[in-house]
Design an enzyme around this catalytic site. Structure first.
Site, PDB file in Angstrom:
ATOM      1  N   ASP A 110      46.892  31.831  37.535  1.00 57.23           N
ATOM      2  CA  ASP A 110      47.013  30.600  38.325  1.00 57.23           C
ATOM      3  C   ASP A 110      47.399  30.948  39.753  1.00 57.23           C
ATOM      4  O   ASP A 110      48.105  31.928  39.984  1.00 57.23           O
ATOM      5  CB  ASP A 110      48.071  29.654  37.711  1.00 57.23           C
ATOM      6  CG  ASP A 110      48.016  28.289  38.372  1.00 57.23           C
ATOM      7  OD1 ASP A 110      47.135  27.493  37.986  1.00 57.23           O
ATOM      8  OD2 ASP A 110      48.818  28.034  39.298  1.00 57.23           O
TER       9      ASP A 110
HETATM   10  N1  LIG Z   1      35.777  31.986  45.796  1.00 59.94           N
HETATM   11  C1  LIG Z   1      37.098  31.902  46.100  1.00 59.94           C
HETATM   12  N2  LIG Z   1      37.917  31.233  45.253  1.00 59.94           N
HETATM   13  C2  LIG Z   1      39.237  31.198  45.584  1.00 59.94           C
HETATM   14  C3  LIG Z   1      39.760  31.775  46.744  1.00 59.94           C
HETATM   15  N3  LIG Z   1      41.114  31.563  46.751  1.00 59.94           N
HETATM   16  C4  LIG Z   1      41.415  30.852  45.646  1.00 59.94           C
HETATM   17  N4  LIG Z   1      40.281  30.652  44.938  1.00 59.94           N
HETATM   18  C5  LIG Z   1      40.129  29.926  43.669  1.00 59.94           C
HETATM   19  C6  LIG Z   1      40.492  30.771  42.480  1.00 59.94           C
HETATM   20  C7  LIG Z   1      40.759  29.722  41.449  1.00 59.94           C
HETATM   21  O1  LIG Z   1      39.547  29.365  40.812  1.00 59.94           O
HETATM   22  C8  LIG Z   1      41.288  28.550  42.261  1.00 59.94           C
HETATM   23  C9  LIG Z   1      42.782  28.373  42.076  1.00 59.94           C
HETATM   24  O2  LIG Z   1      42.976  27.304  41.201  1.00 59.94           O
HETATM   25  P1  LIG Z   1      43.646  27.480  39.735  1.00 59.94           P
HETATM   26  O3  LIG Z   1      44.587  28.650  39.754  1.00 59.94           O
HETATM   27  O4  LIG Z   1      44.142  26.161  39.341  1.00 59.94           O
HETATM   28  O5  LIG Z   1      42.439  27.952  38.799  1.00 59.94           O
HETATM   29  P2  LIG Z   1      41.181  27.109  38.336  1.00 59.94           P
HETATM   30  O6  LIG Z   1      41.576  25.743  37.946  1.00 59.94           O
HETATM   31  O7  LIG Z   1      40.099  27.257  39.355  1.00 59.94           O
HETATM   32  O8  LIG Z   1      40.684  27.940  37.081  1.00 59.94           O
HETATM   33  P3  LIG Z   1      41.483  28.214  35.714  1.00 59.94           P
HETATM   34  O9  LIG Z   1      42.726  27.378  35.715  1.00 59.94           O
HETATM   35  O10 LIG Z   1      41.770  29.707  35.742  1.00 59.94           O
HETATM   36  O11 LIG Z   1      40.497  27.847  34.643  1.00 59.94           O
HETATM   37  O12 LIG Z   1      41.053  28.843  43.635  1.00 59.94           O
HETATM   38  C10 LIG Z   1      38.855  32.456  47.625  1.00 59.94           C
HETATM   39  O13 LIG Z   1      39.221  32.970  48.692  1.00 59.94           O
HETATM   40  N5  LIG Z   1      37.546  32.500  47.254  1.00 59.94           N
END
Ligand SMILES: Nc1nc2c(ncn2[C@H]2C[C@H](O)[C@@H](COP(=O)(O)OP(=O)(O)OP(=O)(O)O)O2)c(=O)[nH]1
Length: 195
Positions: free
Chosen positions: A72
C-alpha cells in the site's frame, strides 16, 4: 508454491515482472477506508503498513499454504493524507493543495501465509512539488487524466508526473508504489528467491 501478489496495481505487477519475480496476481478485497478509520490518527507509515498487512492476510486466508505479498502507498502533504483522486476535479484540487509543498510518499509491504504476517517493511520518499499554475494543472490533467486515477499523489513518475517536481529524495520503487528492494530481501530470506 507460486507467490501471490494481493494487488490490482499495474505498477506493482510491472515492478515484479521487471525484477523477474514469478507470481500470480489476486486483488485483495479489503475495505481500506474502514481500516484507516480504525487506525484514527496513526502516522502515515503505520497506516501504509497496516493496509499492506491487511491485503496480504485477506488473500492468504483464501489461499491456504501460499505466500502472499500485499502493498500500500499513501501520500501526506502538510500533515494531511490524500488517497487516489476520485475525479478529474478531485485531482485538480489535490494538485492545487500539493503546489509548492513537500510530499511524503509512504509505501508499505507485507508477506503473509496461513493467517500470519511473516514480514513487513516500508519506505518513505520525499517529493518536492514545484509551484503549479492553474494553467499547468489543467494542461497536465488534459494529458494525464484518467491514467492517474489509480495513482496516489495524482502522478505517474514514469510519464508526465515528473513535471510536478523540482526534486525527489528516495528509492525509485517506493515512488512507483512498493518498497521493492526490501521485498526482494525478504523473499530471499524466506527462501522464495535465490540468495
Ligand atoms: N504507474 C504509476 N503508478 C503509481 C505511481 N505512484 C503510485 N502509483 C500507484 C501504485 C498503486 O497502484 C497506487 C497506490 O494506491 P494503493 O496503494 O491503494 O494500491 P491500489 O489500490 O492501486 O492497488 P492494490 O490495493 O494493491 O490492489 O498508486 C507512479 O509513479 N506510477
Amino acid at each position: 508454491m507460486t507467490l501471490i501478489l494481493a494487488s490490482k496495481s499495474a505498477s506493482r505487477r510491472a515492478m515484479l515482472d521487471a525484477a523477474g519475480v514469478a507470481y500470480e496476481a489476486i486483488p485483495a478485497d479489503v475495505d481500506e477506508r474502514a481500516i484507516e478509520a480504525e487506525l484514527g490518527n496513526s502516522v502515515p507509515a503505520h497506516v501504509a503498513l497496516a493496509l499492506a498487512e491487511a491485503k496480504a492476510i485477506a488473500v492468504a486466508n483464501t489461499n491456504p499454504g501460499h505466500l502472499v505479498l500485499g502493498s500500500d502507498s499513501l501520500v501526506s502533504v502538510g500533515g494531511k493524507r490524500f488517497d487516489k483522486p476520485v475525479s478529474r476535479a478531485d485531482a485538480a484540487r489535490h494538485l492545487r493543495e500539493f503546489s509548492g509543498k513537500p510530499m511524503e510518499l509512504h509505501s508499505g509491504a507485507a508477506l503473509a501465509r496461513d493467517g500470519k504476517v511473516l514480514w513487513s517493511g516500508g519506505d518513505l520518499a520525499r517529493l518536492h512539488v514545484r509551484d503549479l499554475s492553474d494553467g499547468f494543472i489543467e494542461s497536465y490533467l488534459d494529458a494525464e487524466w484518467p491514467q492517474i486515477a489509480g495513482c496516489v499523489g495524482c502522478f505517474r513518475i514514469e510519464a508526465r508526473g515528473v513535471q510536478l517536481f523540482q526534486a525527489i529524495e528516495g528509492d525509485q520503487f517506493t515512488v512507483l508504489g512498493m518498497p521493492l528492494i526490501k521485498v526482494l530481501g525478504a523473499l530471499r530470506d524466506l527462501g522464495v528467491m535465490q540468495a
